[in-house]
Design a protein around this motif. Structure first.
Motif, short mmCIF file in Angstrom:
data_model
loop_
_atom_site.label_atom_id
_atom_site.label_comp_id
_atom_site.label_asym_id
_atom_site.label_seq_id
_atom_site.Cartn_x
_atom_site.Cartn_y
_atom_site.Cartn_z
N ARG A 286 0.82 -1.22 0.00
CA ARG A 286 0.00 0.00 0.00
C ARG A 286 0.85 1.26 0.00
N SER A 287 1.99 1.20 0.70
CA SER A 287 2.89 2.37 0.72
C SER A 287 3.44 2.66 -0.67
N LEU A 288 3.85 1.60 -1.38
CA LEU A 288 4.41 1.78 -2.71
C LEU A 288 3.38 2.33 -3.69
N ILE A 289 2.17 1.82 -3.62
CA ILE A 289 1.11 2.29 -4.52
C ILE A 289 0.79 3.76 -4.26
N LEU A 290 0.54 4.09 -2.99
CA LEU A 290 0.13 5.45 -2.64
C LEU A 290 1.24 6.46 -2.87
N ASN A 291 2.42 6.18 -2.37
CA ASN A 291 3.52 7.15 -2.50
C ASN A 291 4.02 7.26 -3.93
N GLY A 292 3.97 6.16 -4.66
CA GLY A 292 4.38 6.23 -6.06
C GLY A 292 3.52 7.18 -6.86
N ILE A 293 2.22 7.11 -6.64
CA ILE A 293 1.30 8.01 -7.35
C ILE A 293 1.52 9.46 -6.92
N LEU A 294 1.61 9.69 -5.61
CA LEU A 294 1.79 11.06 -5.11
C LEU A 294 3.10 11.67 -5.58
N GLY A 295 4.20 10.90 -5.50
CA GLY A 295 5.49 11.43 -5.88
C GLY A 295 5.59 11.72 -7.37
N THR A 296 5.08 10.79 -8.20
CA THR A 296 5.16 10.98 -9.64
C THR A 296 4.29 12.13 -10.11
N ILE A 297 3.07 12.20 -9.58
CA ILE A 297 2.18 13.31 -9.95
C ILE A 297 2.77 14.63 -9.46
N GLY A 298 3.41 14.60 -8.29
CA GLY A 298 4.04 15.81 -7.77
C GLY A 298 5.08 16.36 -8.74
N TYR A 299 5.93 15.48 -9.28
CA TYR A 299 6.90 15.93 -10.26
C TYR A 299 6.23 16.28 -11.58
N GLY A 300 5.09 15.65 -11.85
CA GLY A 300 4.33 16.02 -13.04
C GLY A 300 3.84 17.45 -12.98
N LEU A 301 3.61 17.97 -11.76
CA LEU A 301 3.19 19.36 -11.60
C LEU A 301 4.23 20.35 -12.10
N CYS A 302 5.48 19.88 -12.23
CA CYS A 302 6.52 20.76 -12.78
C CYS A 302 6.15 21.24 -14.18
N ALA A 303 5.32 20.46 -14.87
CA ALA A 303 4.87 20.86 -16.21
C ALA A 303 4.05 22.13 -16.16
N ALA A 304 3.45 22.42 -15.01
CA ALA A 304 2.61 23.62 -14.88
C ALA A 304 3.37 24.83 -14.34
N PHE A 305 4.63 24.64 -13.96
CA PHE A 305 5.42 25.76 -13.42
C PHE A 305 5.53 26.88 -14.46
N ARG A 306 5.32 28.09 -14.00
CA ARG A 306 5.46 29.27 -14.83
C ARG A 306 6.12 30.38 -14.01
N PRO A 307 6.77 31.35 -14.67
CA PRO A 307 7.48 32.39 -13.94
C PRO A 307 6.61 33.19 -12.98
N ASP A 308 5.28 33.24 -13.22
CA ASP A 308 4.42 34.02 -12.33
C ASP A 308 3.97 33.23 -11.10
N TRP A 309 4.38 31.96 -11.01
CA TRP A 309 4.10 31.20 -9.79
C TRP A 309 4.91 31.79 -8.63
N PRO A 310 4.32 31.87 -7.43
CA PRO A 310 5.12 32.29 -6.26
C PRO A 310 6.24 31.27 -6.01
N MET A 311 7.45 31.74 -5.85
CA MET A 311 8.57 30.83 -5.65
C MET A 311 8.43 29.94 -4.41
N PRO A 312 7.84 30.43 -3.31
CA PRO A 312 7.62 29.53 -2.17
C PRO A 312 6.73 28.34 -2.54
N LEU A 313 5.74 28.56 -3.43
CA LEU A 313 4.87 27.46 -3.85
C LEU A 313 5.65 26.45 -4.69
N VAL A 314 6.49 26.94 -5.61
CA VAL A 314 7.34 26.05 -6.40
C VAL A 314 8.23 25.22 -5.48
#
Length: 475
Positions: free
Chosen positions: A329-357
Motif C-alpha cells: 500500500r505504501s508503494l502504490i500510494l507514495n508512487g502516485i503522489l510522488g510521480t504526480i508531484g513531479y508532473g506538476l513541474c509541467a505547470a510551473f510558470r514564472p508568475d508562480w510564487p517561488m515559495p509554492l514552487v
C-alpha cells in the motif's frame, strides 16, 4: 585486538553512505569545472566530455563483477579496497598534466566507484538486522539525492575561489577516514562461489552496458543524435548476445534468474520505471529555471535544494509508515503522489510564487525518496544469503542504467517538442511536454506495485504482526 560487536546500524549505514556521497558529489561537481579544465589542458570544452564518459565506461564494465569480487575476497576487503582505488584515482586526476592522463585516471577512479556502489549496499545488507533495514536504507538513499544537488554549486565555488584540482583532492581525507571506519566497524563476510568466473559474460555485458550508458549520455548533447542511436544499437546487440550466453553458463556475471524471485523482479521493474523521473529531473529542472524562467545558475540551484530537503525530511518517517501501511500500500500510494508531484513541474510558470514552487518540489522529493527506500529494501526480502552479492550488483547495474535512460528520455522529449514547434531554444511549453512524458512513463510503475504481495516485507516492518494482534483483540 578485539573488534567492536554489533555496532549501531546507523553507524554502518553512514559509513557506506559517506563513501557513496563522495562518489556522487565527485561525479556531479566535475561538470561545472570542465570549461576551466579545458583551458588548462589547451583543448576545446566539448573534448572534455571524455572525462565524464571514461568514468561511465568503468562503471559499466565493473559493476556486474562487483558481487563476485565480494564473494571471493570478502565484502569488507573489497569495499575498503574500492575506496582506496577511488582515492588513488582522485589523486592522479588532481595531478593530471594532460587530458589523456586525466582520462586514464578517471578510468581507474571509475573502477573504485563501480565497486563502491553495489558492494557498499551488500555490506549494509550483511551487517544490519532485518528489523533495522528500512531505517538503514533511508540513510543510504541520501547521498544519491543530495550529491547531484550539492555538486554543481560546490564545483562553482572551487573553480571560482580555488583550483579545479581541489575537486579531486577533497576526496582524499574523506576516503582515508572511510577506510579507517570500515576497518573498525564492518565485519568480513565472504560468499560461496557457485562456478567459474564468467569471462565471456564479463566482456559481453561490459560492451553492452558501456554502449548503452554512453548512448544515453550522448543523447542529451546537441548534434550527437546519430552517434547516440548507433551506440544504443550496439549495446542492445551485445545485450542480446549476453542473454544467449547467460542461459548456458553455470554462474553468469549478471544472473537474470533473479528476476523470477517475486519481490526482487517486481522491485527491479517498478523501480526502473520510477527512476526515469528521478534521472530526468536533475537534467530538466535546472534548464527550466535558467532558460524558461531566466534565473541565474545560483538562483536555480537554491530552488532545486528543495529536492534534497524533501529527501531528508522523509528519512525518519519511513519505518513508521511501512509499519502502519505495509510495503504494498505504501508503494502504490507514495508512487502516485510522488510521480504526480513531479508532473506538476509541467505547470510551473514564472508568475508562480517561488515559495509554492519550492513546496511542490519538497513534497515531490519526499514521496519519491520514500519510494526508493521501499524499493531498495523490499527487493532483497526473498533473496537468500548465497545470492545476495549477485542481487546487489544486478540491482545496482539497472539502477545506473535507468538513471541514464531518464536523462535520455527527458532530452529526447524536450528536443522532440522543440522540433514540433520549430524553435531552437526550448520554450515553457517544451519543458511541460518533457515533464509530462517522463511522468506518464513512471506512473506505469503503479501496475507493477499492485503485483506485490499484501504481506510483502512483513518481517522487515512488523506490519502483519500488528494486524494479527488487532485480529486477536477483536476476537
Amino acid at each position: 585486538m578485539v573488534r567492536r560487536a554489533a555496532p549501531n546500524f546507523r553507524v554502518i549505514a553512514m559509513i557506506v553512505a559517506s563513501a557513496m556521497l563522495m562518489e556522487n558529489i565527485d561525479a556531479t561537481v566535475l561538470a561545472t569545472a570542465l570549461p576551466t579544465m579545458a583551458r588548462d589542458f589547451g583543448v576545446g570544452a566539448p573534448a572534455m566530455s571524455i572525462a565524464l564518459t571514461s568514468y561511465l565506461l568503468s562503471l559499466a564494465i565493473f559493476i556486474p563483477a562487483s558481487g563476485r569480487m565480494a564473494d571471493s575476497f570478502g565484502s569488507r576487503t573489497v569495499f575498503r579496497s574500492a575506496i582506496a582505488v577511488f582515492v588513488v584515482g582522485s589523486i592522479l586526476c588532481a595531478l593530471a598534466p594532460t587530458l589523456s592522463f586525466l582520462v586514464l585516471a578517471r578510468l581507474l577512479q571509475g573502477i573504485g566507484g563501480a565497486m563502491m556502489m553495489p558492494v557498499g549496499r551488500l555490506v549494509l545488507m550483511r551487517s544490519v538486522d532485518r528489523k533495522d533495514m528500512v531505517s538503514a536504507m533511508s540513510w543510504l538513499l541520501v547521498p544519491a539525492l543530495i550529491g547531484p544537488i550539492v555538486g554543481p554549486p560546490l564545483g562553482g565555488f572551487i573553480v571560482t575561489y580555488l583550483d579545479w584540482r581541489w575537486i579531486f583532492y577533497i576526496n582524499v581525507p574523506i576516503g582515508i577516514i572511510g577506510m579507517i571506519f570500515v576497518s573498525i566497524y564492518i565485519d568480513e563476510v565472504k560468499g560461496k562461489a557457485s562456478g567459474p568466473f564468467d569471462t565471456i559474460g564479463f566482456i559481453l555485458s561490459g560492451i553492452s552496458l558501456g554502449s548503452l550508458l554512453f548512448g544515453f549520455e550522448m543523447s542529451s548533447h546537441e548534434g550527437e543524435g546519430a552517434f547516440s542511436i548507433f551506440l544504443i544499437a550496439i549495446g542492445l546487440l551485445f545485450g542480446i548476445a549476453y542473454l544467449r550466453h547467460a542461459r548456458k553458463h553455470p554462474s553468469p556475471i549478471m544472473d537474470f534468474s533473479l528476476m523470477k524471485v517475486p519481490s526482487f523482479g517486481t522491485s527491479v521493474i517498478a523501480g526502473s520505471l520510477t527512476r526515469i523521473t528521478q534521472g530526468a529531473q536533475p537534467f530538466l529542472l535546472p534548464l527550466l529555471f535558467q532558460i524558461g524562467f531566466g534565473l541565474s545558475a545560483a538562483a536555480a540551484g537554491q530552488i532545486i535544494i528543495a529536492t534534497a530537503l524533501g529527501a531528508l525530511a522523509m528519512k525518519p518517517m519511513a519505518k513508521f509508515v511501512f509499519r502502519r501501511l505495509g510495503f504494498r500500500r505504501s508503494l502504490i500510494l507514495n508512487g502516485i503522489l510522488g510521480t504526480i508531484g513531479y508532473g506538476l513541474c509541467a505547470a510551473f510558470r514564472p508568475d508562480w510564487p517561488m515559495p509554492l514552487v519550492f513546496i511542490v518540489l519538497v513534497l515531490s522529493a519526499f514521496f519519491l525518496s520514500f519510494q526508493f527506500t521501499a524499493y531498495n529494501t523490499i527487493a532483497y526480502d526473498e533473496i537468500s544469503k548465497e545470492r545476495m552479492s549477485s542481487a546487489t550488483s544486478f540491482y545496482t547495474t539497472f539502477q545506473q542504467l535507468m538513471l541514464s535512460l531518464g536523462i535520455c528520455i527527458g532530452a529526447l522529449a524536450l528536443h522532440g517538442s522543440m522540433a514540433l514547434s520549430g524553435t531552437e531554444t526550448p520554450a515553457l511549453g517544451d519543458f511541460s511536454a518533457a515533464f509530462i512524458v517522463v511522468t506518464i512513463i513512471s506512473i506505469t510503475a503503479t501496475f507493477w506495485n499492485l503485483r506485490f504481495s499484501p504481506t510483502a516485507g512483513e518481517e522487515i516492518t512488523g506490519y502483519k504482526a500488528k494486524q494479527t494482534k488487532g485480529a486477536v483483540a477483536e476476537s
